[in-house]
Design an enzyme around this catalytic site. Structure first.
Site, PDB file in Angstrom:
ATOM      1  CE1 TYR A  16      21.322   4.481   1.528  1.00  0.00           C
ATOM      2  CE2 TYR A  16      20.652   2.525   2.743  1.00  0.00           C
ATOM      3  CZ  TYR A  16      20.817   3.893   2.680  1.00  0.00           C
ATOM      4  OH  TYR A  16      20.483   4.679   3.762  1.00  0.00           O
ATOM      5  CD  GLN A  17      21.000  -2.200   2.834  1.00  0.00           C
ATOM      6  OE1 GLN A  17      21.357  -1.739   3.917  1.00  0.00           O
ATOM      7  NE2 GLN A  17      19.753  -2.159   2.443  1.00  0.00           N
ATOM      8  CE1 TYR A  62      16.553   3.511  -2.161  1.00  0.00           C
ATOM      9  CE2 TYR A  62      18.831   4.171  -1.875  1.00  0.00           C
ATOM     10  CZ  TYR A  62      17.740   3.433  -1.463  1.00  0.00           C
ATOM     11  OH  TYR A  62      17.825   2.636  -0.367  1.00  0.00           O
ATOM     12  CD  GLN A  85       7.971   4.125   8.352  1.00  0.00           C
ATOM     13  OE1 GLN A  85       8.440   5.064   7.731  1.00  0.00           O
ATOM     14  NE2 GLN A  85       8.716   3.337   9.108  1.00  0.00           N
ATOM     15  CG  ASP A 131      19.790   2.454   6.418  1.00  0.00           C
ATOM     16  OD1 ASP A 131      19.290   3.148   5.512  1.00  0.00           O
ATOM     17  OD2 ASP A 131      19.619   1.216   6.501  1.00  0.00           O
ATOM     18  CD  GLU A 172      13.638   1.043  12.031  1.00  0.00           C
ATOM     19  OE1 GLU A 172      14.543   1.148  11.195  1.00  0.00           O
ATOM     20  OE2 GLU A 172      12.565   1.695  11.976  1.00  0.00           O
ATOM     21  CG  ASP A 200      13.192   9.651  19.233  1.00  0.00           C
ATOM     22  OD1 ASP A 200      12.932   9.907  18.049  1.00  0.00           O
ATOM     23  OD2 ASP A 200      13.805  10.441  19.993  1.00  0.00           O
ATOM     24  CB  ALA A 201      17.596   7.866  16.499  1.00  0.00           C
TER      25      ALA A 201
END
Ligand code: PUT
Length: 292
Positions: free
Chosen positions: A64-65, A228, A34, A159, A109, A140-141
């Site tokens: 958010y967190q 957001y 990205q 997240d 991550e 990769d998750a």
């Protein structure tokens, strides 16, 4: 440089855009996944943007967190093993650290560049990586979850960025099945779940997949995050069958955990009243989401 037309054409919020005045560009780069941009804004402090989408700002990241972390961790007694998927800025790790019962925190991550730039520009978030309980896995998750032993985690927090680009498969059934496999019976998932104003169909799909997959309780919660899209973000809370979990009444209140409200820096947004209130939906959202 993106054209004006591109800004209004994001498929997640077609025809809409949100502006912040840029004081100074601090970083611009590209990873294999990205585009990464960090700028100083006039009113929200520093801002992290991935592929043109705001991920966090200094001013409102706390909402958010804190919510994505404490909604699940305060819903179960004494969480010990926690996994974070995404979250390369470190903010969720910072919040997990408030829970003294936690013994190990894995984070998976995909993008090393996000971790590196957040360490440089967002020290209040990346401080989360300094906790000795944290083990970082860059990759990769889905693969990470497939290789995790069954029934490992008390809580998993997803997240993620929006489901276009690298996070696409994180809203699909096979992903939720690998999450359910990695949770212990009665373990909980909290998944970033977009906006009830903009993404009803996506949320309905996620709710229906999660009800089928987790077989415990499944609820949608939300919080206000001004930067957001639509100013709100949702969280999907699921528990795996086994031990019942009542998300609506936190069994492990943050105010009763020694030092949790003030560890590192003071909690700014979350408290037990906000926890309970997060599950109260406006009438239109109740109508659209409660059948699931
Ligand atoms: N993890 C950041 C979420 C962004 C939602 N648009």
């Amino acid at each position: 440089k993106a054209s004006k037309l591109q800004y209004y054409n994001n498929p997640m919020w077609p025809g809409e855009t949100h502006s912040l005045k840029v004081e100074k560009i601090l970083y611009q780069g590209k990873s294999p996944y990205q585009e990464v941009l960090i700028f100083e804004s006039l009113t929200y402090g520093k801002v992290l943007v991935l592929d043109g989408i705001v991920q966090l700002t200094d001013k409102d990241e706390c909402a958010y967190q804190e919510m994505i972390t404490h909604l699940p961790l305060c819903s179960i007694p004494s969480p010990k093993k926690v996994l974070v998927i995404g979250g390369g800025d470190g903010g969720v790790l910072r919040e997990i650290a408030r829970h003294g019962s936690v013994e190990s925190i894995d984070i998976c991550e995909i993008d090393q560049l996000v971790i590196d730039v957040c360490k440089d520009f967002f020290p209040d978030l990346s401080v989360g990586f300094k906790d000795p309980r944290v083990r970082l896995h860059v990759g990769d998750a889905v693969e990470f979850l497939r290789n995790s032993p069954e029934g490992t985690y008390d809580a998993i927090i997803v997240d993620s960025s929006d489901p276009i680009g690298p996070a696409q498969e994180l809203v699909e059934k096979p992903f939720f099945e690998t999450i359910a496999r990695a949770l212990r019976p009665g373990g909980v998932l909290c998944n970033q779940a977009e906006s009830m104003w903009l993404h009803t169909h996506l949320i309905q799909d996620m709710l229906s997949i999660c009800c089928e997959t987790f077989k415990g309780s499944v609820h949608y919660a939300w919080a206000s995050v001004p930067t957001y899209p639509s100013g709100a973000i949702g969280f999907l809370l699921c528990s795996k069958e086994g031990r019942p979990v009542n998300f609506l009444a936190p069994i492990n209140p943050i105010e009763k955990i020694e030092g949790a409200m003030t560890a590192g820096r003071d909690i700014r947004f979350y408290n037990t009243e906000m926890h309970r209130a997060a599950f109260v939906l406006p009438t239109f959202a109740k109508r659209e989401l409660e059948a699931y």
